[in-house]
Design an enzyme around this catalytic site. Structure first.
Site, PDB file in Angstrom:
ATOM      1  N   ASP A  23      41.661  37.311  49.590  1.00  0.00           N
ATOM      2  CA  ASP A  23      42.716  36.494  50.186  1.00  0.00           C
ATOM      3  C   ASP A  23      42.150  35.569  51.271  1.00  0.00           C
ATOM      4  O   ASP A  23      41.319  36.000  52.084  1.00  0.00           O
ATOM      5  CB  ASP A  23      43.743  37.461  50.810  1.00  0.00           C
ATOM      6  CG  ASP A  23      45.024  36.772  51.242  1.00  0.00           C
ATOM      7  OD1 ASP A  23      45.729  36.266  50.369  1.00  0.00           O
ATOM      8  OD2 ASP A  23      45.317  36.761  52.458  1.00  0.00           O
ATOM      9  N   GLU A  53      40.176  33.262  46.828  1.00  0.00           N
ATOM     10  CA  GLU A  53      41.332  32.399  47.041  1.00  0.00           C
ATOM     11  C   GLU A  53      40.938  31.455  48.171  1.00  0.00           C
ATOM     12  O   GLU A  53      41.060  31.776  49.350  1.00  0.00           O
ATOM     13  CB  GLU A  53      42.570  33.199  47.454  1.00  0.00           C
ATOM     14  CG  GLU A  53      43.815  32.307  47.463  1.00  0.00           C
ATOM     15  CD  GLU A  53      44.714  32.424  48.690  1.00  0.00           C
ATOM     16  OE1 GLU A  53      45.825  31.889  48.639  1.00  0.00           O
ATOM     17  OE2 GLU A  53      44.329  33.031  49.704  1.00  0.00           O
TER      18      GLU A  53
HETATM   19  C1  GLC Z   1      47.332  34.141  50.670  1.00  0.00           C
HETATM   20  C2  GLC Z   1      48.376  34.831  49.845  1.00  0.00           C
HETATM   21  C3  GLC Z   1      49.717  34.532  50.413  1.00  0.00           C
HETATM   22  C4  GLC Z   1      49.774  35.069  51.824  1.00  0.00           C
HETATM   23  C5  GLC Z   1      48.643  34.493  52.655  1.00  0.00           C
HETATM   24  C6  GLC Z   1      48.470  35.254  53.924  1.00  0.00           C
HETATM   25  O1  GLC Z   1      47.438  32.782  50.588  1.00  0.00           O
HETATM   26  O2  GLC Z   1      48.250  34.428  48.512  1.00  0.00           O
HETATM   27  O3  GLC Z   1      50.749  35.075  49.651  1.00  0.00           O
HETATM   28  O4  GLC Z   1      51.000  34.759  52.416  1.00  0.00           O
HETATM   29  O5  GLC Z   1      47.410  34.572  51.993  1.00  0.00           O
HETATM   30  O6  GLC Z   1      47.892  36.497  53.652  1.00  0.00           O
END
Ligand code: GLC
Length: 581
Positions: free
Chosen positions: A231, A305
């Protein structure tokens, strides 16, 4: 009405990709895998509380094996106060009672593995929950203490520290700093939270933090997980001195872009790097993690991500000693327009191949407007803002679904690894008319309803057309209300129904596997108009019509089509796969 097209025969032209992906050994399953994202709270609920859980997932896994995916990625199920739907973790090594127990996780993993599905879990290292014992100890300790140094605490500015340390804004809206209160009741230091105030950022310059997370990785690797979705993998290191920064108006919440009308959207040029995203120091962390993963048997993987553009920069996350994959959000943000689609495919393959990694492809996830709605929006829509009843540019649902089917058929023919988000295989649209009182996304609250946020793509999915909550929960409960017209979209209403979206996905995945498209390459086909995306991958010819006039099809057996074909003409917003010799 057919468009002039000189492609009577299909001769590959111009570029080929001598991609390393094509030489992948069979054991590197992730190079061509189709990975299905499960959002646990909205997948299947066995306990009857209206929130999905791990036993529900386990029970429904055979449906995913039948769909033909290779792996599942589970969004967080860890102990959490659920202020950001579990992306606010209070214990990284346990399961929240809402979702079950560690034993339930073991059962899920066993079932997945016995069905031939790999299991990827989410890891959230940029921030913890403010409920985490680390943060509670930090709050209870004095400024400058070892406990405080786990997070990013700073004195305020202004005469008495009443102003935040800098001007950064939270991704979810409002300031990125919250002031603490000391034990004697007086105002204290401020702490940084790039997301909600209940998600304090950890200080990754602190070796103690680094050690904790390597232990967390090992905890789950020891339990047999096949990998991690990391994440906010572009956020863990902040620029020295935490300088002020004002993002450009058109940047999406996570640093990506906007989707909507602009034809060239997709891979933005290299702009200024925000002091909280994409700092060079993050790479050292992943190199360290890679060593941990490589110490385990089997192909354990990490996927970033990272909302980083351009793709040549994102490719730094997947250099040979870092992660295995990164989500291709440039692809996700590309509008449904031939030139932009061709450009982002070329750029993606070039960028990732250049570092020996497979490209990935993705159209939907739990943070963006579902592509069955997004592709028909008629106004700009920054990532994370969502769509609600008062949003401009409301999508036409039929057009959105037609384009989504065509876009998916195009995506699943591309070499590399593809990500699917639960419910897209049913053709689910964004739920736009959620009642305000049911919304839970912190974005909605932190912007006082100015941004709708992401609830509309998180509505529990329909399994059975005539069951309460469409079979999502035995009790009929559902944490977000499901639309009353979803019965025809339920899985049981689509299984075995020719032309259904579910059968389109199933066929596409089966043909993709049979023809080894995931390890193939892209050879553009000449002779088509600008709005047509036409290429060969192995013995499959793929033609997608993003324009508004029909396109004459070459001779060949139709393997797959996203909409009916009449008189050898490919209608607008349709993709076909042909077997040509
Ligand atoms: C990432 C997740 C999202 C979350 C954010 C904070 O982008 O995909 O859903 O709100 O991180 O953890």
């Amino acid at each position: 009405m057919t468009q002039e097209n000189s492609a009577g025969s299909v001769t590959p032209a111009s570029r080929e990709y001598p991609a390393e992906v094509a030489t992948a050994s069979g054991s590197e399953w992730w190079r061509s895998a189709v990975i299905y994202q499960i959002y646990p709270r909205s997948f299947a609920d066995d306990s009857g509380d209206g929130i999905g859980d791990l036993p529900g997932i386990t029970r429904r896994l055979p449906a995913l094996a039948q769909l033909g995916v290779d792996a599942i990625w589970l969004s967080p199920f860890y102990t959490s106060p659920q202020r950001d739907a579990g992306y606010d973790v209070a214990d990284y090594c346990d399961v929240d009672p809402l979702f079950g127990t560690l034993e339930d996780f073991a059962a899920l993993e066993n079932e997945a593995h016995s069905l031939g599905l790999k299991v990827i879990i989410d890891i959230v290292p940029n921030h913890s929950s403010s409920d985490h014992v680390w943060f509670q100890e930090a709050l209870a300790s004095p400024a400058g203490s070892a406990e405080r140094c786990r997070y990013i605490f700073r004195d305020g500015t202004g005469a008495s520290g009443e102003l935040p340390p800098n001007n950064w804004e939270s991704v979810f809206g409002g300031p990125a700093w919250t002031r603490t209160t000391d034990s004697d009741g007086t105002p204290g230091q401020w702490y940084l939270h790039i997301f909600d105030s209940t998600q304090p950022d950890l200080d990754w310059q602190n070796p103690w933090v680094r050690e904790q997370f390597k232990d967390i990785l090992r905890f789950w690797l020891d339990r047999g997980v096949d990998g991690f979705r990391v994440d906010v993998a572009h956020g863990m290191i902040k620029a020295e001195g935490l300088p002020d920064y004002t993002p450009p108006a058109d940047s999406g919440s996570m640093g990506g872009g906007t989707v909507g009308l602009e034809p060239e959207i997709g891979d933005h040029t290299d702009g200024p790097t925000p002091p909280y995203w994409a700092q060079e120091g993050v790479h050292e962390i992943y190199r360290d993690w890679r060593k941990v993963l490589d110490g385990y048997e089997g192909d354990r993987v990490m996927v970033a991500e990272a909302w980083v553009e351009p793709l040549t920069k994102l490719a730094n996350w997947v250099r040979p000693d870092e992660m295995h994959q990164a989500f291709n959000f440039s692809y996700l943000e590309t509008s449904w327009a031939g030139p932009a689609v061709r450009r982002v495919i070329d750029t993606s393959l070039d960028a990732f191949t250049g570092v020996g990694a497979p490209s990935t492809w993705v159209l939907s996830n739990h943070d963006v407007v579902r592509h069955a709605s997004r592709l028909a929006l008629t106004a700009e829509n920054p990532q994370g803002h969502g769509v609600g009843p008062a949003s401009p540019g409301q999508p036409n649902p039929q057009l959105g679904l037609r384009r989504a089917r065509a876009a998916t058929a195009l995506m699943l023919a591309l070499p590399g690894s593809a990500y699917l988000y639960q419910g897209e295989e049913l053709g689910l649209p964004e739920v736009i008319d959620l009642p305000d009182e049911s919304r839970e996304d912190p974005t909605w609250f932190r912007t006082n309803g100015e941004r709708y946020g992401r609830d509309g793509c998180r509505v529990p999915i329909p399994w059975e057309s005539d069951a309460a909550s469409y079979g999502f929960s035995a009790s009929g409960a559902s944490w977000l209300p499901q639309p009353s017209d979803w019965a025809p979209l339920a899985r049981d209403a689509q299984v075995g129904v020719s032309g259904s979206t579910l059968e389109l996905y199933r066929s596409a995945l089966a043909i993709r596997a049979d023809h080894n498209l995931g390890l193939g390459d892209v050879q553009w086909l000449p002779g088509y108009g600008d709005s047509v995306v036409a290429f060969r991958n192995g013995d499959v010819t793929v033609i997608a019509n993003t324009g508004d006039v029909a396109v004459e099809l070459p001779v060949g057996d139709v393997l797959l089509t996203s909409a009916e074909i009449h008189e050898a003409a490919l209608a607008p917003d349709c993709t076909v796969w042909l077997r040509t010799s």
